[in-house]
Write a protein that holds these residues in place. Structure first.
Motif, PDB file in Angstrom:
ATOM      1  N   MET A  89      57.623  39.713  63.993  1.00 24.93           N
ATOM      2  CA  MET A  89      56.664  39.311  62.773  1.00 24.93           C
ATOM      3  C   MET A  89      57.077  39.874  61.680  1.00 24.93           C
ATOM      4  N   LYS A  90      58.492  39.798  61.230  1.00 24.09           N
ATOM      5  CA  LYS A  90      59.121  40.427  60.162  1.00 24.09           C
ATOM      6  C   LYS A  90      59.255  39.571  58.928  1.00 24.09           C
ATOM      7  N   LYS A  91      58.773  38.220  58.954  1.00 30.43           N
ATOM      8  CA  LYS A  91      58.635  37.521  57.717  1.00 30.43           C
ATOM      9  C   LYS A  91      57.323  37.191  57.432  1.00 30.43           C
ATOM     10  N   SER A  92      57.195  37.535  56.377  1.00 24.03           N
ATOM     11  CA  SER A  92      55.849  37.501  55.583  1.00 24.03           C
ATOM     12  C   SER A  92      55.576  35.943  55.182  1.00 24.03           C
ATOM     13  N   CYS A  93      54.176  35.956  54.924  1.00 25.36           N
ATOM     14  CA  CYS A  93      53.686  34.615  54.496  1.00 25.36           C
ATOM     15  C   CYS A  93      53.189  34.973  53.031  1.00 25.36           C
ATOM     16  N   SER A  94      53.969  34.199  52.225  1.00 21.57           N
ATOM     17  CA  SER A  94      53.554  34.671  50.713  1.00 21.57           C
ATOM     18  C   SER A  94      52.072  34.419  50.338  1.00 21.57           C
ATOM     19  N   ARG A  95      51.675  33.192  50.900  1.00 20.97           N
ATOM     20  CA  ARG A  95      50.151  32.746  50.485  1.00 20.97           C
ATOM     21  C   ARG A  95      49.061  33.892  51.053  1.00 20.97           C
ATOM     22  N   ASN A  96      49.459  34.396  52.230  1.00 17.50           N
ATOM     23  CA  ASN A  96      48.563  35.456  52.948  1.00 17.50           C
ATOM     24  C   ASN A  96      48.839  36.638  52.059  1.00 17.50           C
ATOM     25  N   ASN A  97      49.910  36.991  51.679  1.00 16.60           N
ATOM     26  CA  ASN A  97      50.189  38.191  51.011  1.00 16.60           C
ATOM     27  C   ASN A  97      49.399  38.257  49.459  1.00 16.60           C
ATOM     28  N   GLU A  98      49.387  37.107  48.950  1.00 14.09           N
ATOM     29  CA  GLU A  98      48.728  36.749  47.681  1.00 14.09           C
ATOM     30  C   GLU A  98      47.357  37.080  47.789  1.00 14.09           C
ATOM     31  N   LEU A  99      46.797  36.404  48.919  1.00 12.99           N
ATOM     32  CA  LEU A  99      45.359  36.497  49.107  1.00 12.99           C
ATOM     33  C   LEU A  99      44.751  38.063  49.502  1.00 12.99           C
ATOM     34  N   TYR A 100      45.631  38.730  50.418  1.00 11.79           N
ATOM     35  CA  TYR A 100      45.501  40.039  50.756  1.00 11.79           C
ATOM     36  C   TYR A 100      45.357  41.164  49.442  1.00 11.79           C
ATOM     37  N   GLU A 101      46.255  40.791  48.687  1.00 14.89           N
ATOM     38  CA  GLU A 101      46.353  41.593  47.381  1.00 14.89           C
ATOM     39  C   GLU A 101      45.126  41.373  46.450  1.00 14.89           C
ATOM     40  N   GLU A 102      44.612  40.407  46.515  1.00 16.53           N
ATOM     41  CA  GLU A 102      43.266  39.925  45.794  1.00 16.53           C
ATOM     42  C   GLU A 102      42.005  40.471  46.462  1.00 16.53           C
ATOM     43  N   ILE A 103      42.035  40.290  47.847  1.00 13.49           N
ATOM     44  CA  ILE A 103      40.884  41.207  48.572  1.00 13.49           C
ATOM     45  C   ILE A 103      41.057  42.651  48.403  1.00 13.49           C
ATOM     46  N   GLN A 104      42.046  43.207  48.530  1.00 15.36           N
ATOM     47  CA  GLN A 104      42.303  44.771  48.464  1.00 15.36           C
ATOM     48  C   GLN A 104      41.834  44.979  47.351  1.00 15.36           C
ATOM     49  N   ASN A 105      41.987  44.453  46.130  1.00 18.24           N
ATOM     50  CA  ASN A 105      41.373  44.714  44.963  1.00 18.24           C
ATOM     51  C   ASN A 105      40.110  44.186  44.751  1.00 18.24           C
ATOM     52  N   ALA A 106      39.554  43.610  45.571  1.00 14.40           N
ATOM     53  CA  ALA A 106      38.007  42.921  45.526  1.00 14.40           C
ATOM     54  C   ALA A 106      36.930  44.263  45.305  1.00 14.40           C
ATOM     55  N   PRO A 107      35.905  43.836  44.325  1.00 18.48           N
ATOM     56  CA  PRO A 107      34.918  45.046  44.088  1.00 18.48           C
ATOM     57  C   PRO A 107      34.429  45.627  45.126  1.00 18.48           C
ATOM     58  N   PHE A 108      34.085  44.751  46.515  1.00 17.51           N
ATOM     59  CA  PHE A 108      33.564  45.350  47.686  1.00 17.51           C
ATOM     60  C   PHE A 108      34.321  46.622  48.179  1.00 17.51           C
ATOM     61  N   TYR A 109      35.742  46.229  48.315  1.00 17.30           N
ATOM     62  CA  TYR A 109      36.661  47.337  48.947  1.00 17.30           C
ATOM     63  C   TYR A 109      36.793  48.402  47.747  1.00 17.30           C
ATOM     64  N   GLN A 110      36.892  48.270  46.530  1.00 19.77           N
ATOM     65  CA  GLN A 110      36.861  49.136  45.530  1.00 19.77           C
ATOM     66  C   GLN A 110      35.809  50.191  45.582  1.00 19.77           C
ATOM     67  N   GLU A 111      34.373  49.600  45.639  1.00 25.77           N
ATOM     68  CA  GLU A 111      33.177  50.543  45.822  1.00 25.77           C
ATOM     69  C   GLU A 111      33.185  51.226  46.917  1.00 25.77           C
ATOM     70  N   VAL A 112      33.916  50.679  48.112  1.00 23.68           N
ATOM     71  CA  VAL A 112      33.922  51.593  49.559  1.00 23.68           C
ATOM     72  C   VAL A 112      34.867  52.764  49.034  1.00 23.68           C
ATOM     73  N   ASN A 113      35.988  52.343  48.656  1.00 18.14           N
ATOM     74  CA  ASN A 113      36.898  53.570  48.253  1.00 18.14           C
ATOM     75  C   ASN A 113      36.554  54.623  47.400  1.00 18.14           C
ATOM     76  N   GLU A 114      35.409  54.272  46.314  1.00 18.81           N
ATOM     77  CA  GLU A 114      34.850  54.878  45.463  1.00 18.81           C
ATOM     78  C   GLU A 114      33.968  55.912  46.103  1.00 18.81           C
TER      79      GLU A 114
END
Length: 193
Positions: A89-114
């Motif tokens: 699995m060395k070739k990434s899916c650009s759409r999934n990467n885009e969505l993952y970036e959005e989720i990673q910065n979503a308020p819920f995950y930011q609150e958990v990190n805080e």
């Protein structure tokens, strides 16, 4: 090497379980016409496949080639890692990467990190690593899990004060981020081209 033998045995037992579970589906004897085995081109996974196959296809009757050795060679195919778009699995899916970036910065995950910033600082201080996210905690938890199962003497004394339930929770959230939305569940993390 003791750790490796434990993993080899687990794969062998998994192979035996697969044999029992799918006995009515799998032929009793190995035949290249019936099954094609593919592994990533990594020593560890090739060894795992070989041990697993020893459990799935123990030689019987005419397939026994050496008495007192209930094993037979079975081909395991690979593709160089750089070219392996299926298992490595060395070739990434650009759409999934885009969505993952959005989720990673979503308020819920930011609150958990805080919420767990003190834990991150504590682990950073004692591990020497820069822990800023739950994914970093997942990595630490994975290392401790291996130590716990294979050689507890490597676990540092400071780790005893860590709450395993919290580590498990943060690790679980890390995995959850990859399939957080319906669209992410449908998309591969890696695309096959």
């Amino acid at each position: 090497y003791k750790c490796a033998f434990k993993g080899i045995n687990r794969h062998y037992e998994l192979g035996q379980w697969l044999r029992e579970r799918y006995n009515s589906f799998l032929p009793e004897d190995y035949s290249p016409e019936d099954i094609y085995i593919r592994s990533t081109d990594v020593d560890r996974t090739l060894m795992s496949a070989a041990a697993n196959l020893a459990g799935v296809f123990p030689p019987k009757n005419g397939q026994v080639w050496k008495q007192n050795l209930l094993w037979r060679p079975i081909p395991i195919h690979t593709v160089p890692q750089a070219d392996d778009a299926v298992l490595a699995m060395k070739k990434s899916c650009s759409r999934n990467n885009e969505l993952y970036e959005e989720i990673q910065n979503a308020p819920f995950y930011q609150e958990v990190n805080e919420q767990y910033v003190n834990l991150y600082e504590y682990v950073s201080k004692y591990s020497g690593l820069h822990i800023t996210d739950m994914a970093d905690v997942k990595m630490i938890r994975s290392v401790f899990y291996v130590y716990e199962n294979y050689n507890r003497s490597y676990i540092p004394s400071w780790a005893s004060s860590l709450n395993q339930t919290v580590l498990d929770y943060l690790s679980g959230l890390t995995y959850q981020r990859h399939t957080f939305t319906t669209e992410m569940k449908r998309l591969p993390r890696w695309a096959i081209f």
